[in-house]
Design an enzyme around this catalytic site. Structure first.
Site, PDB file in Angstrom:
ATOM      1  N   HIS A 170      44.968  52.245  23.201  1.00 21.80           N
ATOM      2  CA  HIS A 170      45.754  50.989  23.212  1.00 21.80           C
ATOM      3  C   HIS A 170      45.954  50.502  24.652  1.00 21.80           C
ATOM      4  O   HIS A 170      46.927  49.808  24.935  1.00 21.80           O
ATOM      5  CB  HIS A 170      47.123  51.169  22.536  1.00 21.80           C
ATOM      6  CG  HIS A 170      47.054  51.852  21.209  1.00 21.80           C
ATOM      7  ND1 HIS A 170      47.016  51.182  20.015  1.00 21.80           N
ATOM      8  CD2 HIS A 170      46.976  53.176  20.897  1.00 21.80           C
ATOM      9  CE1 HIS A 170      46.936  52.048  19.011  1.00 21.80           C
ATOM     10  NE2 HIS A 170      46.897  53.264  19.528  1.00 21.80           N
ATOM     11  N   SER A 291      33.995  35.094  47.249  1.00 20.48           N
ATOM     12  CA  SER A 291      34.495  33.827  46.733  1.00 20.48           C
ATOM     13  C   SER A 291      34.274  32.759  47.787  1.00 20.48           C
ATOM     14  O   SER A 291      34.367  33.029  48.989  1.00 20.48           O
ATOM     15  CB  SER A 291      35.990  33.962  46.426  1.00 20.48           C
ATOM     16  OG  SER A 291      36.620  32.702  46.501  1.00 20.48           O
ATOM     17  N   LYS A 297      37.884  38.319  48.483  1.00 20.66           N
ATOM     18  CA  LYS A 297      37.409  38.693  47.145  1.00 20.66           C
ATOM     19  C   LYS A 297      36.168  39.574  47.172  1.00 20.66           C
ATOM     20  O   LYS A 297      35.323  39.471  48.048  1.00 20.66           O
ATOM     21  CB  LYS A 297      37.107  37.439  46.304  1.00 20.66           C
ATOM     22  CG  LYS A 297      38.327  36.671  45.877  1.00 20.66           C
ATOM     23  CD  LYS A 297      39.362  37.496  45.115  1.00 20.66           C
ATOM     24  CE  LYS A 297      38.917  37.810  43.711  1.00 20.66           C
ATOM     25  NZ  LYS A 297      38.841  36.582  42.899  1.00 20.66           N
ATOM     26  N   GLU A 304      30.526  41.252  34.937  1.00 21.39           N
ATOM     27  CA  GLU A 304      31.116  40.158  34.150  1.00 21.39           C
ATOM     28  C   GLU A 304      30.040  39.451  33.329  1.00 21.39           C
ATOM     29  O   GLU A 304      30.272  39.051  32.186  1.00 21.39           O
ATOM     30  CB  GLU A 304      31.821  39.169  35.067  1.00 21.39           C
ATOM     31  CG  GLU A 304      33.046  39.771  35.734  1.00 21.39           C
ATOM     32  CD  GLU A 304      33.577  38.864  36.825  1.00 21.39           C
ATOM     33  OE1 GLU A 304      34.344  37.954  36.503  1.00 21.39           O
ATOM     34  OE2 GLU A 304      33.212  39.066  38.004  1.00 21.39           O
TER      35      GLU A 304
END
Ligand code: ARG
Length: 471
Positions: A170, A291, A297, A304
């Protein structure tokens, strides 16, 4: 009886190169041609169309339809067609599909004998054969890429056997595990994907050629020889089924969709664990992007994209199944849609696998951050198990440990910071050795059951995984 092999001087040369059209008074409407044309997609079948055509020429020779000379002229001509296309020859506007393209070039290369090659075959058995060959080849290309990803995971696991991090259920901290155990969890999923791809390849390795349009070829081409020459495992047993069967594409898309799903789950773990909040892993420079706005970043784009691609594959699998489900038996033009989905899934996977393998291979692990996340609460199950070993029922043990957890939470301390008096108050079976029991290493040592996270069990698992990869 052997057919008469002398050329027929009365056959007219076709005005434009088409594989059909004699029965129509005029040509097709441009709108029909536009929607019908599949060359933009099926051009990729050309090496297989050439191969199966060479096989078919030999088969027609064996059936007595072609003379030995004609077989040679056609096969040599097909070799020249292959080198022309291989060196960049492009289709022209009137080439409806890859079969027309190859046939037109063959006429240029081999002259009149080329007009005999399409005897007893149809584009229906031809395209099914080409697509199967393409699929078998694609799976052969993808499997080593998948194995390389498994290898990268196994190598990382080997270096992290004694690193401990929380396992989550969970997405709540659950129990301490070896980092290798977590990494290997993904390897087993990929192993099942490997098996599914191998099974899809087996489904594909059935030869349709010889089925003709629907009823079987009227010429006695020896299909068993064709089967061997083209690298199939068996010959299709029913011509109606053979020209309309796209199960092998559905199987391949399903295998790739499952693989995409597993890539997505691995990616999700790594993206989470690479965030500042977790900080368990750091992405290698070569597999991180920056970025355009935020200089700090370090983005795991490949992961992704792996997570993002699974949806597209599932969409294509669904599209194919919906296309197939309403079709009457035999070939229907709807099936032309099959190759777009197949090519897209294979292309996507061929890009993703190396990128994910590279992302995994260049990960570094922050053992301190992983260990720090193993908070006292993760030892609650082990505490209950401790009491069970002292003959307390698990139900009572669960209640006693639950009270300790609440007490620690209220005091704002970890379980292992509670005084001995609290343990004794929670249950009289607690003794001084309980403090030893609260070490995460101890938790692992109790789990040497096969498939568990005990260090030796993980070593055995690692050896099994390595054995699979080498096989
Ligand atoms: N382009 C077609 C396909 O991909 C080839 C088969 C065409 N057959 C036919 N009878 N028109 O399915």
């Amino acid at each position: 009886m052997r057919p008469d092999l002398t050329p027929d001087p009365s056959s007219p040369a076709p005005a434009s190169h088409k594989l059909w059209g004699g029965r129509f008074a005029g040509g097709p409407a441009p709108e029909l041609e536009a929607v019908n044309r599949s060359i933009g997609t099926d051009i990729r079948l050309w090496p297989f169309d050439v191969r199966l055509s060479k096989g078919w020429a030999r088969g027609l020779g064996a059936a007595g339809v072609l003379t030995a000379d004609e077989v040679t002229v056609i096969r040599d001509g097909l070799d020249r067609v292959a080198s022309r296309i291989g060196s960049g020859e492009q289709p022209i506007g009137s080439d409806e599909d890859v079969h027309t393209f190859v046939d037109r070039l063959l006429h240029e290369e081999a002259g009149d004998p080329a007009g005999r090659l399409h005897t007893g075959r149809s584009r229906n058995d031809q395209v099914a054969t080409g697509a199967r060959l393409w699929t078998m080849d694609a799976i052969d290309r993808l499997l080593p890429m998948l194995t390389a990803l498994m290898q990268a995971l196994v190598e990382q696991a080997e270096s992290q056997i004694d690193a401990i991090l929380p396992a989550y259920t969970h997405l709540q901290r659950a129990q301490p595990v070896s980092a290798a155990h977590w990494l290997l969890a993904h390897v087993w999923a990929f192993q099942r994907d490997r098996q599914r791809l191998v099974a899809a390849r087996t489904t594909a390795a059935v030869l349709p050629l010889g089925s003709g349009a629907i009823a079987g070829s009227a010429f006695a081409v020896p299909r068993d020889l064709l089967c061997d020459e083209l690298g199939f495992a068996s010959v299709s047993p029913n011509s109606i089924d053979a020209v309309g069967d796209r199960d092998f594409i559905a199987d391949t898309l399903y295998a790739l969709t499952m693989l995409g799903t597993h890539l997505s789950r691995l990616a999700e773990d790594l993206i989470l664990y690479g965030s500042s909040e977790f900080g368990f892993v750091r992405f290698g420079d070569a597999y991180s992007t920056g970025s355009s706005m935020m200089p700090q970043k370090r983005n795991p784009d490949a992961l992704e994209l792996a997570r993002g691609s699974a949806g597209r594959m599932l969409g294509d699998l669904t599209a194919l199944l919906v296309t197939i489900k309403g079709l009457p038996s035999g070939y229907n033009k709807d099936l032309q849609e099959d190759k777009r989905t197949l090519f897209a899934a294979v292309d996507g996977m061929a890009l993703l696998l190396p990128a994910v393998a590279g992302s995994v291979a260049t990960l570094t692990f922050d053992r301190k951050r992983m260990r720090a996340a193993v908070s006292g609460g993760l030892m609650a199950t082990d505490l209950a198990d401790y009491l069970v070993r002292k003959r307390v029922t698990f139900r009572d043990a669960h209640g006693a440990v639950g009270r300790l957890v609440r007490e620690a939470e209220e005091a704002g301390v970890e379980l292992w910071d509670l005084p001995m008096a609290s343990f004794s108050a929670a249950h009289p079976a607690f003794e001084g050795d309980v403090l030893e029991e609260l070490k995460p290493e101890k938790s692992l040592s109790h789990r040497e059951i096969p498939g568990g996270t005990g260090i030796n069990a993980v070593r055995a698992q690692l050896a099994a995984a390595k054995g699979l990869i080498a096989s």
